[in-house]
Design a protein around this motif. Structure first.
Motif, short mmCIF file in Angstrom:
data_model
loop_
_atom_site.label_atom_id
_atom_site.label_comp_id
_atom_site.label_asym_id
_atom_site.label_seq_id
_atom_site.Cartn_x
_atom_site.Cartn_y
_atom_site.Cartn_z
N LEU A 131 -38.95 18.87 9.45
CA LEU A 131 -39.59 18.47 10.34
C LEU A 131 -39.45 18.76 11.81
CD1 LEU A 131 -39.45 14.60 8.87
CD2 LEU A 131 -41.56 16.28 9.17
N ARG A 132 -37.97 18.93 12.06
CA ARG A 132 -37.50 19.37 13.24
C ARG A 132 -37.89 20.90 13.62
NH1 ARG A 132 -31.31 17.02 13.04
NH2 ARG A 132 -31.90 14.61 13.69
N HIS A 133 -37.96 21.67 12.54
CA HIS A 133 -38.51 23.11 12.87
C HIS A 133 -39.69 22.91 13.30
CE1 HIS A 133 -38.91 27.32 10.87
NE2 HIS A 133 -38.73 27.31 12.28
N GLY A 134 -40.61 21.98 12.39
CA GLY A 134 -42.03 22.07 12.71
C GLY A 134 -42.26 21.72 14.20
N ALA A 135 -41.43 20.71 14.78
CA ALA A 135 -41.71 20.36 16.11
C ALA A 135 -41.40 21.33 17.09
CB ALA A 135 -40.63 18.93 16.36
N GLU A 136 -40.37 22.14 16.74
CA GLU A 136 -39.82 23.35 17.66
C GLU A 136 -41.26 24.20 17.45
OE1 GLU A 136 -37.33 27.20 16.56
OE2 GLU A 136 -36.18 25.12 16.46
N GLN A 137 -41.75 24.54 16.42
CA GLN A 137 -42.81 25.54 16.26
C GLN A 137 -44.06 25.09 16.86
OE1 GLN A 137 -42.25 28.96 15.36
NE2 GLN A 137 -40.16 28.59 15.27
#
Length: 256
Positions: A211-217
């Protein structure tokens, strides 16, 4: 390391001879990719049909290009007549592990509709729905059968249609999945550089790291999820019976 291969039940061998059409559901994720690369070795090319359920704006960017890069067959893209965020807003609730409306409405429904229509156009009567589900993923999936008759999608009255569900890599470990991809001379989707799994950018089944990776991208999409939670008064995640806002769960605040 031993060569990775798929176990083909005698029933599948018989259905190949009977002219069954094998519909390979391809999400772009590691399991789909490994499954397709292995199925090609045991199923005749002319009996394979690849289908992808387009998740629209909540899908990882580049997924469909990735599928086409490593697929020898035409990729049939199907879409639901609704969007994920629109579905959530209308219902006033996000899906949950127990009620995965996203899977049923945005993936399974459009794919089975395609299978029914395509099989009819081909004049066929036997469809094999191939999915990259694995027992290792969860206790609920471990209870599934690797091969079964799909009574709901089958018809034996005015129209004859026999549909089977086949999970070719059901007993595979995560390591074997990646090995199958590398053995085929391929690479997994780029998001796996940080992600454990691949589905929607912000999936209810995703770990915090994903989810953090998604928020970053996708910060703008992340913001829309956060705003939607506030609008409908329902959160994606819970701590027991207590709602946990997405920002708190992920640990990433939305910039005003």
């Amino acid at each position: 390391m031993r060569a990775i291969s798929v176990f083909v039940p005698e029933e599948i061998k018989r259905l190949i001879t009977d002219g069954a059409v094998f519909y390979v559901s391809h999400s772009g994720g590691k399991d789909s990719q490994a499954m397709y690369s292995l199925i090609k070795k045991v199923i005749p090319d002319e009996q394979i049909v690849v289908v992808h359920a387009d998740l629209g704006e909540v899908e990882w960017e580049g997924v469909q290009d990735h599928i086409k890069t490593y697929t020898d067959h035409e990729v049939n893209v199907v879409r639901a007549n609704k969007t994920f965020l629109g579905m959530v807003e209308k219902r006033g609730m996000f899906p949950s592990a127990a009620y995965r409306q996203c899977t049923s409405d945005l993936k399974r429904g459009p794919i089975f509709k395609f299978i029914r229509n395509d099989l009819k156009q081909r004049g066929g009567t036997i469809a094999i729905n191939c999915m990259g589900l694995r027992a290792q993923e969860s206790s609920s999936r471990a209870k599934k059968k690797a091969f079964s008759y799909n009574k709901m999608q089958s018809v034996n009255k005015r129209v004859t249609r026999h549909v089977y569900d086949w999970l070719p890599i059901f007993q595979f470990t995560t390591e074997e999945v990646f090995q199958a991809i590398y053995d085929a001379g391929q690479k997994p989707f780029w998001a796996y550089e940080k992600n454990e799994r691949l589905s929607c950018v912000f999936c209810i089944m995703g770990c915090v790291n994903d989810l953090r990776h998604g928020a970053e991208q996708r910060p703008e999409l992340y913001k829309r999820y956060v705003e939607l939670e506030k609008k409908i008064g329902h959160t994606m995640f819970m701590n027991g019976k207590e709602p946990v806002p997405l920002e708190e769960h992920v640990g990433v605040k939305v910039n005003a």
